[in-house]
Design an enzyme around this catalytic site. Sequence first.
Site, PDB file in Angstrom:
ATOM      1  N   HIS A   1       0.797  -1.216   0.000  1.00  0.00           N
ATOM      2  CA  HIS A   1       0.000   0.000   0.000  1.00  0.00           C
ATOM      3  C   HIS A   1       0.830   1.267   0.000  1.00  0.00           C
ATOM      4  O   HIS A   1       0.428   2.265  -0.576  1.00  0.00           O
ATOM      5  CB  HIS A   1      -1.027  -0.033   1.127  1.00  0.00           C
ATOM      6  CG  HIS A   1      -2.196  -0.864   0.721  1.00  0.00           C
ATOM      7  ND1 HIS A   1      -2.316  -2.185   1.079  1.00  0.00           N
ATOM      8  CD2 HIS A   1      -3.226  -0.586  -0.102  1.00  0.00           C
ATOM      9  CE1 HIS A   1      -3.400  -2.675   0.513  1.00  0.00           C
ATOM     10  NE2 HIS A   1      -3.974  -1.737  -0.207  1.00  0.00           N
TER      11      HIS A   1
ATOM     12  N   GLU B   1     -11.781  -9.190  -6.364  1.00  0.00           N
ATOM     13  CA  GLU B   1     -10.363  -9.315  -6.046  1.00  0.00           C
ATOM     14  C   GLU B   1     -10.051 -10.637  -5.350  1.00  0.00           C
ATOM     15  O   GLU B   1      -8.918 -10.896  -4.968  1.00  0.00           O
ATOM     16  CB  GLU B   1      -9.869  -8.125  -5.218  1.00  0.00           C
ATOM     17  CG  GLU B   1     -10.730  -7.745  -4.039  1.00  0.00           C
ATOM     18  CD  GLU B   1     -10.264  -6.463  -3.347  1.00  0.00           C
ATOM     19  OE1 GLU B   1      -9.178  -5.959  -3.649  1.00  0.00           O
ATOM     20  OE2 GLU B   1     -11.012  -5.973  -2.472  1.00  0.00           O
TER      21      GLU B   1
ATOM     22  N   ASP C   1      -4.966  -7.571  -5.489  1.00  0.00           N
ATOM     23  CA  ASP C   1      -5.287  -8.722  -4.648  1.00  0.00           C
ATOM     24  C   ASP C   1      -5.619  -9.944  -5.480  1.00  0.00           C
ATOM     25  O   ASP C   1      -5.244 -11.056  -5.127  1.00  0.00           O
ATOM     26  CB  ASP C   1      -6.452  -8.380  -3.706  1.00  0.00           C
ATOM     27  CG  ASP C   1      -5.960  -7.614  -2.496  1.00  0.00           C
ATOM     28  OD1 ASP C   1      -4.932  -8.023  -1.936  1.00  0.00           O
ATOM     29  OD2 ASP C   1      -6.573  -6.598  -2.136  1.00  0.00           O
TER      30      ASP C   1
ATOM     31  N   CYS D   1      -9.219  -1.443 -11.221  1.00  0.00           N
ATOM     32  CA  CYS D   1      -8.657  -0.349 -10.432  1.00  0.00           C
ATOM     33  C   CYS D   1      -7.374  -0.748  -9.712  1.00  0.00           C
ATOM     34  O   CYS D   1      -6.859  -0.019  -8.889  1.00  0.00           O
ATOM     35  CB  CYS D   1      -9.689   0.199  -9.443  1.00  0.00           C
ATOM     36  SG  CYS D   1     -10.201  -1.018  -8.223  1.00  0.00           S
TER      37      CYS D   1
HETATM   38  C1  PEP Z   1      -6.613  -4.163  -5.487  1.00  0.00           C
HETATM   39  O1  PEP Z   1      -6.541  -5.098  -4.689  1.00  0.00           O
HETATM   40  O2  PEP Z   1      -6.296  -4.255  -6.693  1.00  0.00           O
HETATM   41  C2  PEP Z   1      -7.087  -2.842  -5.051  1.00  0.00           C
HETATM   42  C3  PEP Z   1      -7.284  -1.865  -5.905  1.00  0.00           C
HETATM   43  O3  PEP Z   1      -7.239  -2.665  -3.705  1.00  0.00           O
HETATM   44  P1  PEP Z   1      -6.020  -2.405  -2.715  1.00  0.00           P
HETATM   45  O4  PEP Z   1      -4.768  -2.272  -3.515  1.00  0.00           O
HETATM   46  O5  PEP Z   1      -6.335  -1.194  -1.931  1.00  0.00           O
HETATM   47  O6  PEP Z   1      -6.027  -3.652  -1.878  1.00  0.00           O
HETATM   48 MG    MG Z   2      -7.525  -4.915  -2.778  1.00  0.00          MG
END
Ligand code: PEP
Ligand code: MG
Length: 758
Positions: free
Chosen positions: A368, A609, A633, A680
Amino acid sequence: MSNNVLNTLKNIIQDVNEASGLDQALSIIVQRTRQAMKADAVAAYFLDNKTNQLVLMASDGYNQDAIGKIRFNLDQGLVGLVFNQTEPVNIENARTHPNYRFVTETGEIIFHGFLGVPIIQHRHALGVLVVRQTQQRRFSENDETFLVTLAAQLAGAITHAEKMGDLNRLLHDSNATSFSLKGIGGSPGIAIGEALVIYPPASLSAVPDNAISSEEIEPQIKAFNEAVDNVEREFRELAERMAGSIPDEELALFDVLCLMLRSETLVDVVIERIRAGQWAQGALRETINDHVKQFNAMDDAYLRERAADIKDLGQRVLTYLQSQKNNKKAISTPVVLVGEEINVSQFSEVPLKYLAGIISTRGSASSHVAILSNALGIPSVMGVDDLPVSKIKGQQIIVDGHGGEIHVKPSKTVLDEFDRLLKEEKLLNSELEALIDQPSETLDGIHIPLYANTGLLEDITPSLKSGAEGVGLYRTEIPFLIRDGFPGEEEQARIYQQVLQRFSPRPVTFRTLDIGGDKALPYFPIAEENPFLGWRGIRIMLDHPEIFLTQIRAILKSNRFDNNLRLMLPMISDTGEVDEAIELIQQAHEELSSQDINVPYPVIGIMIEVPSAAYQIAALSKRVDFFSIGSNDLTQYLLAVDRNNKQVAGLYSSLHPSVLQCIQQIIGAAHKNNKPVSVCGEMAGNPASALALVGMGIDSLSMSVGNLLRVKRVIRSFTQKQACDLLTQAMQMEKASDIRALFKDAIEQAGLNLYVRQ
Ligand code: PEP
Ligand code: MG
C-alpha cells in the site's frame, strides 16, 4: 538435529548477521565452523565475477598468505565440482578423486578428508564452504546436514555483511562515494534528496541507537522534558480520578511514581546521554535499562517488583516522545523518507511539497505504501532490505523508482546522470500534459474512460488536473489511517463531501473501509497469523456494523448536493456478504430518511479481487450495479504470492496467463449480465497491461494519476482491433515474461519506448 547443534548454528548465524563487513563475517564463519566440526581447516571460496574463478577469501587452518591467491577455474578441482553440481561433495580421501588438484599455497599440509557445500542465494551459487581433515575422514551425515544448513542460511548474511562493509567505508571516508542497493520499484520516477529516517513506534527495548548532531541536542532535551511533563500530568489526572475508589496507600503509589519520574538518576542521566550525542529515545532506553538491572539485582522482593514500574514509566515517556511530530516545521528542502516500514501516517510528517522520494526496507510493488506513493507521484523503492536505516540519516540519496535502485552519497558522475534523466522525465511529462484535454480514445474511436485512484485530500488537485474523468477508487481507509481514532460521522462526511464537490459532475467511487491485510489502523490493532487470508475488508465491517453504518451514513449524506456518488465494497468472496452489506446500506439510508435527510439511494458495486467472486459474476450481477477488478489482490490470491513479500516478488505478475484468463472471463460474464466492469488495481496504470485490458474490452480503467497520461497516450496510439489481436497472441503464450515482452515491443514499435521503461 540436537538442541546443541541448533544453538551452535543459531549463534554462528546471529554473529555473522551482526558483522561489520565481509572480512569479519567470513572470519567468524571459518573459525566457528572449524570449532563446531572439530576439523583441521575450513575455507570459504567465492566467485570472482570478473575472472570467473573461485577465490579463497577466508580460512582457518590454511596458511593465511594463501588468501586471495588460491584460485580455481569453475571446472577445476573439487571446489569447482561442488560449485557446478550445486551439491555437497563428501570424500574420505580427496587425493584419490579424479577432480582433485593439489595446491601448495595451503601451507604444504596434506589434507585427506574433504566436505564441500555450495553457498547459494536465490538460486545463484555464490561460493563454496569447505571443511578439511588431515586424516582420512568421511564426514557423517550429521556433519553434512550441519554444513548444508549453515551454508543455506549464510548466503543472505554474507551479502548483508558485504553491503554493511561497503556502507561503513562510505560513511567513514569523506572521499568515498556512491553506494547502490537494489530493491523493487514502487512508484516510477527519479528523486534526489536528503535521507529523513523514520522510526516506527517501538517498545522501549526495541528503540535503536541514533546519533544526533549538536544542533539537535537542545530540541531533543526539550522533547524529553515535555514527555516527562505529560506523563506526570497523566499520573496526577489518574490519581484524581481514582481518589475515593481505591485505598489511600494505593493512591500514594502515584506520588511514588511521580517522584521516580522526576528523580535525578532518571532525568539528569537521560539528559547527560542526550548531551553526549544519543537521541532522546535511545538515552531513555539506556537509562531505564540500567535502573531495571539495578532493581532486578535487589534481594528484597518488593523492590525487585519496582523494576516493572520503572519499565512502565519508561514506556509511557517513550509513547509521548514518539507521538511528537517534531520534524514537520524544520523541513525546507527535498527529503527522501527512509524507514523499515513506512506507513501512511508517516507521510504526513513531511510537508508534501518537500517529500521527494520514499525508500522502505520492506514491502514490494503492490504494497500500500507503493500504491500511495504512486498516487502522489512520488518515486519510491521498496524492499531494500540490506539498508541499515539508522546509519544513513542526512545522506544524499537518489531514488530510482524505474530501476528499483537507490544510490547513497552518489558520485558526481552518478548525480549528473540522474540529473539528466530527471530533466528528460520533466520533458516527457510536459509533452504528456498536452493530452490532458484530449479524449481517452483508441484510434478506432472506442472511448475508455480513465479514472483516478485517490484517498488523500492532498492528491485531489493533481487528480483533477490530470484530466481524470472521475475517481474510480477512493480508498476511504486513508483518512482513517492518518488519525488517532475512528473519525466520527460528521468528520467523515465533511471529507467525502469535499471530494464529491470538487469532482462534480464527474463520478466518485467511494470504497468502504478496507482495513486488515497490511493496512492496520494504529488504534484498531489486529494480530493474525495470516492477515491476507484473515479478517479483512468487508469481513471486518460486517462484524462491526456500528463502524460500517457510521461510514455509510457519512458517505450517503455527503452525496446530498452533487449526486455523483458510487459506492463500492471490497474483498467480497461470497454472495452472502453482499446481501448483508446491502441490508446495512438500506438501514443507513432509512435512518437518514427518518432524520429528514433525504439522499438518493446509491449506485452499488463490488470489487472482484478474490478468485471465488471472479467465478460468481452471474449471481453477483443480480445484486449490484457494477464491478471493479482489484487486480492487486486478485493476482496475489490467484498466484498464491504475497504482494508484500520481496522474496517471491519475481513470481508476482498481473500478466500471468492465469490472471489474464481469469480477468477475461470476469469481463465476459459481466457483459453477458449487462454490467460494466473496470480495473482499479495497479495493472490499469501500466501501459503494457492496460493495452491487454483494452484488448479484452474493459469498460474503464482507474489508476494512480501519475500513470494516467502515459496510459492515455498508449490508448490513443492503438486501435481496439490491434489490442485484440495482441491479446489473442498473448493468450497463446505460457509465460508472463513473454506476454509482457509482446505488449512492450508493440508499444515500442509505436514509438513510445519511454513509456515502458519500467
Ligand atoms: C486491489 O486489490 O487491486 C485494489 C485496488 O485494492 P487495494 O490495492 O487497496 O487492496
Ligand atoms: Mg484490494
